[in-house]
Scaffold this motif. Structure first.
Motif, PDB file in Angstrom:
ATOM      1  N   ILE A  17      -7.163   1.670   8.659  1.00  0.00           N
ATOM      2  CA  ILE A  17      -8.288   0.735   8.466  1.00  0.00           C
ATOM      3  C   ILE A  17      -7.783  -0.564   7.849  1.00  0.00           C
ATOM      4  O   ILE A  17      -8.169  -1.660   8.260  1.00  0.00           O
ATOM      5  CB  ILE A  17      -9.376   1.372   7.569  1.00  0.00           C
ATOM      6  N   SER A  18      -6.878  -0.434   6.877  1.00  0.00           N
ATOM      7  CA  SER A  18      -6.335  -1.610   6.189  1.00  0.00           C
ATOM      8  C   SER A  18      -5.578  -2.524   7.144  1.00  0.00           C
ATOM      9  O   SER A  18      -5.597  -3.755   6.992  1.00  0.00           O
ATOM     10  CB  SER A  18      -5.413  -1.163   5.056  1.00  0.00           C
ATOM     11  N   SER A  19      -4.923  -1.933   8.141  1.00  0.00           N
ATOM     12  CA  SER A  19      -4.142  -2.723   9.105  1.00  0.00           C
ATOM     13  C   SER A  19      -5.026  -3.646   9.947  1.00  0.00           C
ATOM     14  O   SER A  19      -4.555  -4.633  10.507  1.00  0.00           O
ATOM     15  CB  SER A  19      -3.342  -1.798  10.030  1.00  0.00           C
ATOM     16  N   LYS A  20      -6.312  -3.340   9.996  1.00  0.00           N
ATOM     17  CA  LYS A  20      -7.251  -4.154  10.774  1.00  0.00           C
ATOM     18  C   LYS A  20      -7.795  -5.330   9.962  1.00  0.00           C
ATOM     19  O   LYS A  20      -8.495  -6.195  10.498  1.00  0.00           O
ATOM     20  CB  LYS A  20      -8.403  -3.289  11.275  1.00  0.00           C
ATOM     21  N   LEU A  21      -7.480  -5.337   8.649  1.00  0.00           N
ATOM     22  CA  LEU A  21      -7.905  -6.446   7.803  1.00  0.00           C
ATOM     23  C   LEU A  21      -6.838  -7.533   7.794  1.00  0.00           C
ATOM     24  O   LEU A  21      -5.657  -7.266   7.992  1.00  0.00           O
ATOM     25  CB  LEU A  21      -8.116  -5.972   6.355  1.00  0.00           C
ATOM     26  N   GLU A  22      -7.249  -8.741   7.524  1.00  0.00           N
ATOM     27  CA  GLU A  22      -6.279  -9.830   7.366  1.00  0.00           C
ATOM     28  C   GLU A  22      -5.547  -9.684   6.034  1.00  0.00           C
ATOM     29  O   GLU A  22      -4.412 -10.091   5.879  1.00  0.00           O
ATOM     30  CB  GLU A  22      -6.988 -11.190   7.429  1.00  0.00           C
ATOM     31  N   SER A  23      -6.217  -9.104   5.064  1.00  0.00           N
ATOM     32  CA  SER A  23      -5.637  -8.934   3.726  1.00  0.00           C
ATOM     33  C   SER A  23      -4.702  -7.724   3.692  1.00  0.00           C
ATOM     34  O   SER A  23      -4.900  -6.739   4.394  1.00  0.00           O
ATOM     35  CB  SER A  23      -6.765  -8.742   2.708  1.00  0.00           C
ATOM     36  N   SER A  24      -3.677  -7.818   2.860  1.00  0.00           N
ATOM     37  CA  SER A  24      -2.744  -6.689   2.679  1.00  0.00           C
ATOM     38  C   SER A  24      -2.863  -6.125   1.261  1.00  0.00           C
ATOM     39  O   SER A  24      -1.944  -5.478   0.767  1.00  0.00           O
ATOM     40  CB  SER A  24      -1.308  -7.149   2.943  1.00  0.00           C
ATOM     41  N   LYS A  25      -4.006  -6.361   0.596  1.00  0.00           N
ATOM     42  CA  LYS A  25      -4.167  -6.033  -0.820  1.00  0.00           C
ATOM     43  C   LYS A  25      -4.027  -4.543  -1.126  1.00  0.00           C
ATOM     44  O   LYS A  25      -3.692  -4.161  -2.247  1.00  0.00           O
ATOM     45  CB  LYS A  25      -5.510  -6.559  -1.346  1.00  0.00           C
ATOM     46  N   PHE A  26      -4.280  -3.671  -0.150  1.00  0.00           N
ATOM     47  CA  PHE A  26      -4.227  -2.228  -0.414  1.00  0.00           C
ATOM     48  C   PHE A  26      -2.901  -1.588   0.017  1.00  0.00           C
ATOM     49  O   PHE A  26      -2.666  -0.418  -0.261  1.00  0.00           O
ATOM     50  CB  PHE A  26      -5.377  -1.518   0.311  1.00  0.00           C
ATOM     51  N   ASN A  27      -2.072  -2.349   0.723  1.00  0.00           N
ATOM     52  CA  ASN A  27      -0.876  -1.758   1.340  1.00  0.00           C
ATOM     53  C   ASN A  27       0.068  -1.106   0.337  1.00  0.00           C
ATOM     54  O   ASN A  27       0.582  -0.010   0.574  1.00  0.00           O
ATOM     55  CB  ASN A  27      -0.120  -2.812   2.153  1.00  0.00           C
ATOM     56  N   ARG A  28       0.327  -1.782  -0.764  1.00  0.00           N
ATOM     57  CA  ARG A  28       1.269  -1.244  -1.758  1.00  0.00           C
ATOM     58  C   ARG A  28       0.802   0.111  -2.272  1.00  0.00           C
ATOM     59  O   ARG A  28       1.562   1.079  -2.324  1.00  0.00           O
ATOM     60  CB  ARG A  28       1.432  -2.222  -2.919  1.00  0.00           C
ATOM     61  N   LYS A  29      -0.476   0.163  -2.655  1.00  0.00           N
ATOM     62  CA  LYS A  29      -1.015   1.394  -3.232  1.00  0.00           C
ATOM     63  C   LYS A  29      -1.009   2.530  -2.212  1.00  0.00           C
ATOM     64  O   LYS A  29      -0.680   3.683  -2.546  1.00  0.00           O
ATOM     65  CB  LYS A  29      -2.431   1.140  -3.744  1.00  0.00           C
ATOM     66  N   ILE A  30      -1.366   2.221  -0.967  1.00  0.00           N
ATOM     67  CA  ILE A  30      -1.386   3.257   0.071  1.00  0.00           C
ATOM     68  C   ILE A  30       0.022   3.780   0.335  1.00  0.00           C
ATOM     69  O   ILE A  30       0.259   4.997   0.384  1.00  0.00           O
ATOM     70  CB  ILE A  30      -2.016   2.705   1.377  1.00  0.00           C
ATOM     71  N   GLU A  31       0.983   2.856   0.507  1.00  0.00           N
ATOM     72  CA  GLU A  31       2.373   3.269   0.778  1.00  0.00           C
ATOM     73  C   GLU A  31       2.939   4.078  -0.383  1.00  0.00           C
ATOM     74  O   GLU A  31       3.622   5.090  -0.173  1.00  0.00           O
ATOM     75  CB  GLU A  31       3.246   2.037   1.039  1.00  0.00           C
ATOM     76  N   HIS A  32       2.648   3.648  -1.595  1.00  0.00           N
ATOM     77  CA  HIS A  32       3.154   4.366  -2.775  1.00  0.00           C
ATOM     78  C   HIS A  32       2.619   5.796  -2.802  1.00  0.00           C
ATOM     79  O   HIS A  32       3.376   6.748  -3.047  1.00  0.00           O
ATOM     80  CB  HIS A  32       2.754   3.631  -4.050  1.00  0.00           C
ATOM     81  N   ASN A  33       1.334   5.949  -2.545  1.00  0.00           N
ATOM     82  CA  ASN A  33       0.739   7.287  -2.590  1.00  0.00           C
ATOM     83  C   ASN A  33       1.193   8.156  -1.428  1.00  0.00           C
ATOM     84  O   ASN A  33       1.332   9.381  -1.586  1.00  0.00           O
ATOM     85  CB  ASN A  33      -0.784   7.174  -2.621  1.00  0.00           C
ATOM     86  N   LEU A  34       1.427   7.557  -0.268  1.00  0.00           N
ATOM     87  CA  LEU A  34       2.008   8.329   0.832  1.00  0.00           C
ATOM     88  C   LEU A  34       3.397   8.826   0.451  1.00  0.00           C
ATOM     89  O   LEU A  34       3.773   9.970   0.750  1.00  0.00           O
ATOM     90  CB  LEU A  34       2.076   7.466   2.098  1.00  0.00           C
ATOM     91  N   GLY A  35       4.163   7.960  -0.227  1.00  0.00           N
ATOM     92  CA  GLY A  35       5.484   8.370  -0.717  1.00  0.00           C
ATOM     93  C   GLY A  35       5.373   9.547  -1.670  1.00  0.00           C
ATOM     94  O   GLY A  35       6.144  10.520  -1.571  1.00  0.00           O
ATOM     95  N   ALA A  36       4.399   9.488  -2.581  1.00  0.00           N
ATOM     96  CA  ALA A  36       4.222  10.564  -3.562  1.00  0.00           C
ATOM     97  C   ALA A  36       3.830  11.876  -2.881  1.00  0.00           C
ATOM     98  O   ALA A  36       4.320  12.960  -3.249  1.00  0.00           O
ATOM     99  CB  ALA A  36       3.157  10.152  -4.577  1.00  0.00           C
ATOM    100  N   CYS A  37       2.975  11.794  -1.862  1.00  0.00           N
ATOM    101  CA  CYS A  37       2.562  13.005  -1.126  1.00  0.00           C
ATOM    102  C   CYS A  37       3.746  13.636  -0.395  1.00  0.00           C
ATOM    103  O   CYS A  37       3.966  14.858  -0.468  1.00  0.00           O
ATOM    104  CB  CYS A  37       1.464  12.668  -0.120  1.00  0.00           C
ATOM    105  N   HIS A  38       4.513  12.805   0.308  1.00  0.00           N
ATOM    106  CA  HIS A  38       5.665  13.337   1.053  1.00  0.00           C
ATOM    107  C   HIS A  38       6.741  13.870   0.113  1.00  0.00           C
ATOM    108  O   HIS A  38       7.446  14.824   0.451  1.00  0.00           O
ATOM    109  CB  HIS A  38       6.223  12.261   1.981  1.00  0.00           C
ATOM    110  N   SER A  39       6.839  13.286  -1.058  1.00  0.00           N
ATOM    111  CA  SER A  39       7.778  13.800  -2.061  1.00  0.00           C
ATOM    112  C   SER A  39       7.400  15.224  -2.457  1.00  0.00           C
ATOM    113  O   SER A  39       8.257  16.115  -2.517  1.00  0.00           O
ATOM    114  CB  SER A  39       7.770  12.889  -3.293  1.00  0.00           C
ATOM    115  N   LEU A  40       6.106  15.439  -2.704  1.00  0.00           N
ATOM    116  CA  LEU A  40       5.638  16.778  -3.079  1.00  0.00           C
ATOM    117  C   LEU A  40       5.770  17.767  -1.927  1.00  0.00           C
ATOM    118  O   LEU A  40       5.945  18.968  -2.135  1.00  0.00           O
ATOM    119  CB  LEU A  40       4.184  16.696  -3.545  1.00  0.00           C
TER     120      LEU A  40
END
Length: 429
Positions: A259-282
């Motif tokens: 959904i975020s990729s469809k926005l012009e803003s990238s304000k959520f990207n860092r938080k989403i990527e970080h949490n995906l990293g944390a999930c895959h780590s677990l």
């Protein structure tokens, strides 16, 4: 509100003492009785009080402008739903001017709670928030359910912002009780569900947080409030991750990313990527975890955000025993640490010092760990105390220092009990 209550409200809003307002007009005790509705002031006293408050006498004839109130409420709804700070600033200014120009507006309490709620979105108004809340607290008995709802919501948000998560959750629980017999508008309920989910998430009450954020998400999806929907998905994903439903969490974060990729803003990207990293780590998907963490770094220039991600990259490399890469990111972390103010850097420096001691295989681990444990214990961060106690105990046992190891295994267990808020062994059964 009667004339006395309106005089009291305006006096407090102008930060005027009773003694000053009463001086030369009446004794302060008489003014106090007027303000408490025990006596009705004479025409002469009334006019003198109004003059000292710089209120024209015709203001008393105000019957309330319901159309204006509805106009402000519609704008208020739009601002709260959109989280648009520029719109919030404009509406705050318009509300403030209207309140100044209409001191005896019958809907004044509603306007004041709306003004105070907007202030929370504008960092420059923290002192005014406290001032308004002091006034509003004085008039709780005169408030209707809607006004009490907004006042309590403000108090709950403030408790959350001050990291008083238990107090915040208690306030939001009280709000749900308050409005049981009152029909709030759908957007107001969505906002309540959203901020309550944040509060309960911070208090590690994940199941109720999931229920509330799903309710908020349903409304935001229906109203096509895309950014608010993404915010809800991030909260939902974090709660799912924290309850161990990792595959569901990954799906949730991937949905937020799409959904975020469809926005012009990238304000959520860092938080989403970080949490995906944390999930895959677990999930022990180390390559994917590292990829997402490094994607997160690319999305932010904030040193503190990046230091948190670097710490996670360091942990990931340490977990898979890639010492050279772990040392590389450890050094990156120490470099970035210099860009942070001391108040923020000390949290990260303690984590980095633990990894430095482990990676450099320092022999005297106990003094380093003791310093770090003392810091986190003072902060009541018992999760870190528990983990680092067990890490130290394991290292001591490997070095055949069994007596010392036993001490830290025991300490780690006690920290774990503190983290779970358990005070007696019976609570474990």
């Amino acid at each position: 509100m009667n004339i006395g209550q309106l005089i009291k409200l305006e006096r407090q809003r102008q930060n005027m003492k009773q003694e000053y307002l009463a001086s030369g007009i009446c004794v302060p005790s008489y003014l106090s009785r007027i303000e408490n509705g025990l006596v009705i002031p004479s025409e002469d006293v009334q006019q003198h009080l109004l003059k000292r408050l710089n209120i024209p006498s015709y203001a008393l004839n105000s019957t309330g402008n319901e159309e204006k109130l509805l106009y402000f409420k519609n704008l208020f709804k739009s601002v709260i739903n959109s989280r648009d700070k520029e719109k919030a600033k404009t509406l705050y200014h318009d509300l403030h001017v209207y309140i100044e120009d209409h001191p005896f507006e019958p809907n004044r309490l509603t306007l004041l709670v709306m003004e105070t709620r907007l202030m929370l979105m504008l960092p420059d108004y923290s002192n005014e928030v406290k001032s308004n809340l002091t006034i509003l607290e004085e008039f709780k008995k005169e408030m209707n359910t809607e006004q009490l709802f907004y006042l309590s919501t403000i108090q709950g948000i403030l408790a959350y912002l001050n990291n008083n998560f238990r107090e915040s959750s208690e306030i939001f629980n009280q709000i749900f009780t308050l409005i049981k017999s009152y029909r709030m508008e759908d957007w107001e309920m969505a906002e309540l569900y959203y901020i309550s989910s944040l509060s309960f998430l911070s208090e590690a009450r994940y199941i109720i947080s999931i229920d509330y954020v799903k309710a908020a998400l349903s409304y935001f999806n229906q109203e096509i409030l895309i950014e608010r929907s993404i915010e809800c998905l991030i909260i939902l994903g974090i709660a799912q991750k924290s309850t161990g439903v990792l595959k569901d969490a990954v799906i949730t974060f991937e949905k937020a990313k799409d959904i975020s990729s469809k926005l012009e803003s990238s304000k959520f990207n860092r938080k989403i990527e970080h949490n995906l990293g944390a999930c895959h780590s677990l999930l022990k998907n180390h390559d994917q975890a590292l990829l997402h963490f490094q994607n997160s770094l690319k999305e932010s220039s904030n040193p503190q955000d990046n230091l948190l991600t670097i710490l996670n990259i360091l942990k990931e490399y340490h977990k898979i025993s890639n010492v050279d890469s772990a040392i590389f990111w450890l050094e990156k972390g120490f470099q970035l640490l210099k860009l942070l103010p001391k108040s923020s850097s000390v949290f990260y420096s303690n984590h980095l010092e633990i990894y430095q001691a482990l990676l450099e295989d320092k022999k005297e681990l106990v003094p380093i760990f003791k310093k770090v444990l003392k810091y986190f214990e003072l902060k009541e961060e018992y999760k870190y105390c528990s983990v680092y106690s067990f890490v130290l105990a394991k290292k001591l046992a490997e070095d055949k220092q069994y007596k010392q190891a036993t001490i830290y295994y025991d300490l780690g267990f006690n920290y774990q009990l503190k983290q779970l808020k358990i005070t007696s062994w019976e609570e474990l059964l």
